[in-house]
Design a protein around this motif. Structure first.
Motif, PDB file in Angstrom:
ATOM      1  N   GLY A 193       0.966  -1.560   0.395  1.00 21.55           N
ATOM      2  CA  GLY A 193      -0.036  -0.130  -0.348  1.00 21.55           C
ATOM      3  C   GLY A 193       0.688   0.993  -0.117  1.00 21.55           C
ATOM      4  N   ARG A 194       0.259   2.012  -0.036  1.00 21.17           N
ATOM      5  CA  ARG A 194       1.820   3.464   0.071  1.00 21.17           C
ATOM      6  C   ARG A 194       0.754   4.851   0.530  1.00 21.17           C
ATOM      7  NH1 ARG A 194       2.185   6.088  -5.906  1.00 21.17           N
ATOM      8  NH2 ARG A 194       4.006   4.959  -5.836  1.00 21.17           N
ATOM      9  N   ALA A 195       1.518   5.973   0.747  1.00 20.81           N
ATOM     10  CA  ALA A 195       0.447   6.700   1.839  1.00 20.81           C
ATOM     11  C   ALA A 195       1.871   7.987   1.248  1.00 20.81           C
ATOM     12  CB  ALA A 195       0.764   6.874   3.114  1.00 20.81           C
ATOM     13  N   THR A 196       1.048   9.293   1.088  1.00 19.81           N
ATOM     14  CA  THR A 196       1.831  10.228   0.740  1.00 19.81           C
ATOM     15  C   THR A 196       2.385  11.799   2.072  1.00 19.81           C
ATOM     16  OG1 THR A 196      -0.210  11.371  -0.258  1.00 19.81           O
ATOM     17  CG2 THR A 196       1.295  10.225  -2.023  1.00 19.81           C
ATOM     18  N   SER A 197       1.311  10.695   3.179  1.00 21.28           N
ATOM     19  CA  SER A 197       1.475  11.900   3.897  1.00 21.28           C
ATOM     20  C   SER A 197       1.809  11.059   5.486  1.00 21.28           C
ATOM     21  CB  SER A 197       0.577  13.159   3.632  1.00 21.28           C
ATOM     22  OG  SER A 197      -0.759  12.754   4.306  1.00 21.28           O
ATOM     23  N   GLY A 198       2.165  11.634   6.501  1.00 24.18           N
ATOM     24  CA  GLY A 198       1.599  10.809   7.319  1.00 24.18           C
ATOM     25  C   GLY A 198       0.578  10.837   7.915  1.00 24.18           C
ATOM     26  N   ASP A 199      -0.114  11.760   7.637  1.00 25.26           N
ATOM     27  CA  ASP A 199      -2.222  12.027   8.233  1.00 25.26           C
ATOM     28  C   ASP A 199      -2.375  10.703   7.584  1.00 25.26           C
ATOM     29  OD1 ASP A 199      -2.068  14.042  10.110  1.00 25.26           O
ATOM     30  OD2 ASP A 199      -2.376  15.634   8.271  1.00 25.26           O
ATOM     31  N   GLU A 200      -1.764  10.142   5.877  1.00 25.64           N
ATOM     32  CA  GLU A 200      -2.609   9.504   5.654  1.00 25.64           C
ATOM     33  C   GLU A 200      -2.234   8.258   5.548  1.00 25.64           C
ATOM     34  OE1 GLU A 200      -2.859   7.687   0.762  1.00 25.64           O
ATOM     35  OE2 GLU A 200      -1.852  10.441   1.057  1.00 25.64           O
ATOM     36  N   ALA A 201      -0.756   7.944   6.303  1.00 21.09           N
ATOM     37  CA  ALA A 201      -0.766   6.694   6.778  1.00 21.09           C
ATOM     38  C   ALA A 201      -0.624   7.293   7.958  1.00 21.09           C
ATOM     39  CB  ALA A 201       1.242   7.129   6.991  1.00 21.09           C
ATOM     40  N   LEU A 202      -1.901   7.426   8.745  1.00 25.41           N
ATOM     41  CA  LEU A 202      -2.431   7.026  10.141  1.00 25.41           C
ATOM     42  C   LEU A 202      -3.393   6.769   9.742  1.00 25.41           C
ATOM     43  CD1 LEU A 202      -1.207  10.099  12.548  1.00 25.41           C
ATOM     44  CD2 LEU A 202      -1.001   7.513  12.723  1.00 25.41           C
ATOM     45  N   LYS A 203      -4.086   6.956   9.068  1.00 30.77           N
ATOM     46  CA  LYS A 203      -5.603   6.337   9.150  1.00 30.77           C
ATOM     47  C   LYS A 203      -5.447   5.396   8.618  1.00 30.77           C
ATOM     48  CE  LYS A 203      -6.748  11.498   7.926  1.00 30.77           C
ATOM     49  NZ  LYS A 203      -7.420  12.351   6.733  1.00 30.77           N
ATOM     50  N   GLN A 204      -4.660   5.102   7.261  1.00 32.26           N
ATOM     51  CA  GLN A 204      -4.449   3.924   6.996  1.00 32.26           C
ATOM     52  C   GLN A 204      -4.023   2.520   8.027  1.00 32.26           C
ATOM     53  OE1 GLN A 204      -2.903   2.998   3.002  1.00 32.26           O
ATOM     54  NE2 GLN A 204      -3.115   4.824   2.521  1.00 32.26           N
ATOM     55  N   VAL A 205      -3.248   3.187   8.468  1.00 30.99           N
ATOM     56  CA  VAL A 205      -2.726   2.324  10.177  1.00 30.99           C
ATOM     57  C   VAL A 205      -4.092   1.386  11.156  1.00 30.99           C
ATOM     58  CG1 VAL A 205      -1.084   2.576  12.144  1.00 30.99           C
ATOM     59  CG2 VAL A 205      -0.139   2.751   9.970  1.00 30.99           C
ATOM     60  N   LEU A 206      -5.004   2.942  10.852  1.00 31.55           N
ATOM     61  CA  LEU A 206      -5.689   2.747  12.223  1.00 31.55           C
ATOM     62  C   LEU A 206      -6.465   2.168  11.541  1.00 31.55           C
ATOM     63  CD1 LEU A 206      -5.758   6.513  13.573  1.00 31.55           C
ATOM     64  CD2 LEU A 206      -5.126   4.249  14.714  1.00 31.55           C
ATOM     65  N   ARG A 207      -6.660   1.657  10.338  1.00 26.65           N
ATOM     66  CA  ARG A 207      -8.034   1.177   9.366  1.00 26.65           C
ATOM     67  C   ARG A 207      -7.305  -0.469   9.865  1.00 26.65           C
ATOM     68  NH1 ARG A 207      -7.324   4.302   5.147  1.00 26.65           N
ATOM     69  NH2 ARG A 207      -9.171   6.384   5.171  1.00 26.65           N
ATOM     70  N   GLY A 208      -6.279  -0.483   9.977  1.00 26.37           N
ATOM     71  CA  GLY A 208      -6.096  -2.054  10.623  1.00 26.37           C
ATOM     72  C   GLY A 208      -5.346  -2.410   9.261  1.00 26.37           C
ATOM     73  N   GLN A 209      -5.177  -3.841   9.058  1.00 27.25           N
ATOM     74  CA  GLN A 209      -4.017  -4.820   7.718  1.00 27.25           C
ATOM     75  C   GLN A 209      -2.985  -3.872   7.235  1.00 27.25           C
ATOM     76  OE1 GLN A 209      -5.712  -7.089   7.844  1.00 27.25           O
ATOM     77  NE2 GLN A 209      -7.581  -6.436   8.286  1.00 27.25           N
ATOM     78  N   VAL A 210      -1.962  -3.118   8.224  1.00 26.94           N
ATOM     79  CA  VAL A 210      -0.854  -2.907   7.977  1.00 26.94           C
ATOM     80  C   VAL A 210       0.239  -3.956   9.124  1.00 26.94           C
ATOM     81  CG1 VAL A 210       0.881  -1.000   7.879  1.00 26.94           C
ATOM     82  CG2 VAL A 210      -2.008  -0.414   7.099  1.00 26.94           C
ATOM     83  N   GLY A 211       0.840  -4.807   7.919  1.00 28.52           N
ATOM     84  CA  GLY A 211       2.276  -5.590   9.258  1.00 28.52           C
ATOM     85  C   GLY A 211       3.467  -4.746   8.260  1.00 28.52           C
ATOM     86  N   LEU A 212       3.757  -3.380   8.477  1.00 30.59           N
ATOM     87  CA  LEU A 212       4.895  -3.242   7.919  1.00 30.59           C
ATOM     88  C   LEU A 212       4.802  -1.885   7.549  1.00 30.59           C
ATOM     89  CD1 LEU A 212       8.314  -3.983   8.773  1.00 30.59           C
ATOM     90  CD2 LEU A 212       8.279  -4.490   6.266  1.00 30.59           C
ATOM     91  N   LEU A 213       5.409  -1.303   7.916  1.00 27.91           N
ATOM     92  CA  LEU A 213       5.396   0.231   7.519  1.00 27.91           C
ATOM     93  C   LEU A 213       6.738   0.646   6.952  1.00 27.91           C
ATOM     94  CD1 LEU A 213       3.514   2.850   7.439  1.00 27.91           C
ATOM     95  CD2 LEU A 213       3.827   3.370   9.623  1.00 27.91           C
TER      96      LEU A 213
END
Length: 182
Positions: free
Chosen positions: A32-52
């Motif tokens: 998956g990809r994100a272009t900002s810290g805010d977007e990254a936090l939203k995706q991480v909090l939604r779950g299904q992230v196993g490594l950042l």
């Protein structure tokens, strides 16, 4: 870890995202990809992230701020993080990153082979950690059924990096935790 778990790559430069995706593609993991810290936090909090994989310096919310927030939230505190920096590692950055429980600090441009090796190890270790945690919860539930008592929820396994503090269950005080152990 569910099969839809992915590795989230976070950088504010499209060319860096593309290069990192290309380097990791041979592993066959979902990316998956994100272009900002805010977007990254939203995706991480939604779950299904196993490594950042997370760039340190981004406009708005920096990579270190993302990690600080993740380490305070129970559902995200165990996700392994590799910080990426194109500005060189200074002592303060290194000290702060590792104090937050970051798994590694990698300088850009990255060596694709070395990055794949680190990612494969951390992602698989995290998957094993979560599988073991699920098994522990399953076994506690079975013991509770067998003894006729409800199994009390207990905190999960400790973070593999001892520098990351464990969280107390909400509302728990030291005395309650001691009684829970006996």
């Amino acid at each position: 870890m569910p099969s839809d778990t992915r590795i989230l790559i976070v950088d504010d430069h499209e060319d860096t995202l593309y290069a990192l995706e290309s380097a990791l593609a041979p592993l066959g993991y979902r990316l998956g990809r994100a272009t900002s810290g805010d977007e990254a936090l939203k995706q991480v909090l939604r779950g299904q992230v196993g490594l950042l994989l997370l760039d340190v310096r981004m406009p708005g919310v920096s990579g270190l701020e993302v990690v600080r927030y993740m380490r305070r939230v129970e559902q995200t505190q165990h996700i392994p993080v590799i910080l990426l920096t194109g500005f060189g590692a200074d002592h303060e950055l290194t000290t702060t990153a590792f104090a937050l429980g970051v798994a590694d600090l990698v300088l850009k441009p990255v060596d694709p082979w070395a990055l794949r090796t680190k990612v494969r190890y951390l992602y698989d270790a995290h998957r094993r950690h979560l599988a073991l945690e699920r098994e522990v919860h399953r076994l506690r539930a079975l013991v509770g059924e067998h003894t006729g008592t409800a199994a009390h929820p207990r905190p999960g396994l400790p973070h593999p990096d001892a520098r990351v503090p464990t969280q107390r269950p909400m509302g728990a005080h030291a005395g309650e935790l001691e009684r829970d152990r006996t």
